[in-house]
Design a protein around this motif. Structure first.
Motif, PDB file in Angstrom:
ATOM      1  N   UNK A   1       0.843  -1.200   0.000  1.00  0.00           N
ATOM      2  CA  UNK A   1       0.000   0.000   0.000  1.00  0.00           C
ATOM      3  C   UNK A   1       0.877   1.250   0.000  1.00  0.00           C
ATOM      4  N   UNK A   2       1.894   1.276   0.841  1.00  0.00           N
ATOM      5  CA  UNK A   2       2.803   2.428   0.884  1.00  0.00           C
ATOM      6  C   UNK A   2       3.517   2.601  -0.455  1.00  0.00           C
ATOM      7  N   UNK A   3       3.882   1.498  -1.093  1.00  0.00           N
ATOM      8  CA  UNK A   3       4.552   1.575  -2.393  1.00  0.00           C
ATOM      9  C   UNK A   3       3.630   2.225  -3.421  1.00  0.00           C
ATOM     10  N   UNK A   4       2.361   1.817  -3.444  1.00  0.00           N
ATOM     11  CA  UNK A   4       1.403   2.407  -4.395  1.00  0.00           C
ATOM     12  C   UNK A   4       1.205   3.882  -4.084  1.00  0.00           C
ATOM     13  N   UNK A   5       1.090   4.217  -2.810  1.00  0.00           N
ATOM     14  CA  UNK A   5       0.906   5.628  -2.440  1.00  0.00           C
ATOM     15  C   UNK A   5       2.133   6.467  -2.806  1.00  0.00           C
TER      16      UNK A   5
END
Length: 137
Positions: A104-108
């Motif tokens: 999720x952090x990577x996508x954000x």
């Protein structure tokens, strides 16, 4: 969007929909209002929620990512291109090798700061990764 393994997918909000896109090979859409007339699948998935059939959705995400890995132009979209689209992108990030706890952090950090809009959607990304891990055991 380019994933760490080099796989690329396109994203789109429904408001940017192009019926006549000659480059798109396949679409995976997360809102029934898309009504694609091109090769595509639509996952029944209400805004701010989880897919109605989580197992079927997981298989569809895997299949769409496999198409993209093979070089097809795959488009992923929901209504606004953030919550559900971001959740699918996080699942695809897991398929591309991003650790589930960082997906999720990577996508954000890579796509947009607002994707994956609810704690339930974040949890579903972890469920998706655990499901993949069970399949490989």
């Amino acid at each position: 969007m380019r994933f760490p393994d080099g796989t690329q997918v396109r994203t789109s909000a429904i408001f940017d929909r192009r019926d006549d896109d000659p480059e798109r090979d396949f679409g995976l859409y997360l809102d029934s209002r898309w009504r694609p007339t091109w090769p595509a699948e639509v996952i029944e998935w209400e805004d701010f929620r989880l897919p109605a059939d989580r197992e079927a959705a997981a298989r569809q995400i895997e299949a769409a990512f496999a198409r993209a890995q093979s070089g097809q132009v795959v488009e992923v979209g929901c209504l606004g291109g953030l919550g559900r689209t971001g959740t699918v992108l996080a699942c695809m990030a897991v398929l591309a090798g991003v650790p589930s706890t960082n997906a999720v952090a990577w996508v954000r950090g890579t796509y947009n700061q607002r994707p994956v809009e609810t704690p339930a959607q974040e949890g579903w990304v972890l469920w998706f990764a655990e499901r993949l891990q069970r399949q490989t055991q």
